[in-house]
Design a protein around this motif. Structure first.
Motif, PDB file in Angstrom:
ATOM      1  N   TRP A 127      30.449  45.602  10.999  1.00 29.36           N
ATOM      2  CA  TRP A 127      30.349  44.177  11.309  1.00 29.36           C
ATOM      3  C   TRP A 127      31.638  43.664  11.930  1.00 29.36           C
ATOM      4  CZ3 TRP A 127      26.228  41.069  11.310  1.00 29.36           C
ATOM      5  CH2 TRP A 127      25.105  41.469  10.606  1.00 29.36           C
ATOM      6  N   ILE A 128      31.481  42.717  12.846  1.00 30.88           N
ATOM      7  CA  ILE A 128      32.586  41.919  13.380  1.00 30.88           C
ATOM      8  C   ILE A 128      32.206  40.479  13.030  1.00 30.88           C
ATOM      9  CG2 ILE A 128      33.938  41.293  15.406  1.00 30.88           C
ATOM     10  CD1 ILE A 128      32.684  43.898  16.706  1.00 30.88           C
ATOM     11  N   ILE A 129      32.978  39.880  12.162  1.00 33.14           N
ATOM     12  CA  ILE A 129      32.650  38.556  11.622  1.00 33.14           C
ATOM     13  C   ILE A 129      33.590  37.509  12.204  1.00 33.14           C
ATOM     14  CG2 ILE A 129      32.540  37.164   9.505  1.00 33.14           C
ATOM     15  CD1 ILE A 129      30.359  39.341   9.669  1.00 33.14           C
ATOM     16  N   GLU A 130      33.003  36.437  12.658  1.00 30.83           N
ATOM     17  CA  GLU A 130      33.776  35.262  13.086  1.00 30.83           C
ATOM     18  C   GLU A 130      33.561  34.191  12.023  1.00 30.83           C
ATOM     19  OE1 GLU A 130      35.823  35.057  15.560  1.00 30.83           O
ATOM     20  OE2 GLU A 130      35.267  36.835  16.696  1.00 30.83           O
ATOM     21  N   THR A 131      34.649  33.701  11.431  1.00 26.50           N
ATOM     22  CA  THR A 131      34.498  32.661  10.415  1.00 26.50           C
ATOM     23  C   THR A 131      34.213  31.299  11.039  1.00 26.50           C
ATOM     24  OG1 THR A 131      36.888  32.268  10.319  1.00 26.50           O
ATOM     25  CG2 THR A 131      35.955  33.862   8.746  1.00 26.50           C
ATOM     26  N   LYS A 134      27.867  45.089  14.501  1.00 26.76           N
ATOM     27  CA  LYS A 134      27.107  43.866  14.744  1.00 26.76           C
ATOM     28  C   LYS A 134      28.049  42.679  14.673  1.00 26.76           C
ATOM     29  CE  LYS A 134      23.604  45.916  12.135  1.00 26.76           C
ATOM     30  NZ  LYS A 134      23.070  45.861  10.819  1.00 26.76           N
ATOM     31  N   LEU A 135      27.760  41.671  15.466  1.00 26.50           N
ATOM     32  CA  LEU A 135      28.582  40.472  15.530  1.00 26.50           C
ATOM     33  C   LEU A 135      27.874  39.339  14.798  1.00 26.50           C
ATOM     34  CD1 LEU A 135      31.047  39.044  16.665  1.00 26.50           C
ATOM     35  CD2 LEU A 135      29.852  38.846  18.840  1.00 26.50           C
ATOM     36  N   GLY A 136      28.568  38.730  13.804  1.00 27.38           N
ATOM     37  CA  GLY A 136      27.971  37.664  13.010  1.00 27.38           C
ATOM     38  C   GLY A 136      28.842  36.425  12.925  1.00 27.38           C
TER      39      GLY A 136
END
Length: 160
Positions: free
Chosen positions: A74-78, A98-100
């Motif tokens: 995962w690549i998470i953007e807060t 995956k980008l979330g």
């Protein structure tokens, strides 16, 4: 009692990467029971005076993941960052994953799409991301169950 069940026996391994130019910290969060990891709030380098974008900060994260034999899930953007550009698409291109981001990104996209007079070619439906998280949603990083928690404030899309 928390609304989010927490397994305190799993202690993720967290490595911080400080970007001095944007005063931003990006994180690699590793599952201690596997080689699975997530990247949180990645940064692209920008030279504002020259108007040039480079990838040294993101390349350091990529090198860390590769050097440690990790698998990016995962690549998470807060939240959407006004003070820097996200390196998420760049990292995703290099390592997969995956980008979330929080589902309210569509509110931010709609607002800034109008402010910057973006035409209809700029999608305001969050389709740039693999997953739009709602409060309480879960996702896996290896054996770790991660919880999306809505934390509006800095932007309407903020989540932790």
């Amino acid at each position: 009692m928390s609304a989010y069940p927490v397994n305190m026996s799993i202690k993720p391994e967290v490595t911080a990467f400080f970007d001095e130019d944007t005063n931003t910290i990006s994180y690699v969060v590793k599952d201690p029971e596997s080689n699975a990891c997530a990247v949180v709030d990645s940064v692209m380098d920008i030279d504002y005076a020259a108007g040039r974008i480079t990838f040294a900060h993101a390349d350091n994260i990529i090198a860390f993941i590769k050097d440690n034999g990790l698998e990016l899930e995962w690549i998470i953007e807060t939240h959407v960052h006004a003070d820097h550009l996200s390196a998420a698409p760049y990292i995703q291109e290099k390592l997969g994953g995956k980008l979330g981001i929080g589902s309210k990104i569509t509110v931010v996209q709609d607002t800034f799409g109008k402010v910057f007079n973006e035409g209809t070619e700029f999608q305001r439906d969050g389709s740039q991301f693999d997953r739009l998280f709602e409060d309480g949603d879960t996702y896996q990083v290896g054996s770790m169950t991660c919880f999306a928690i809505y934390t509006p404030g800095h932007t309407p899309a903020c989540m932790v």
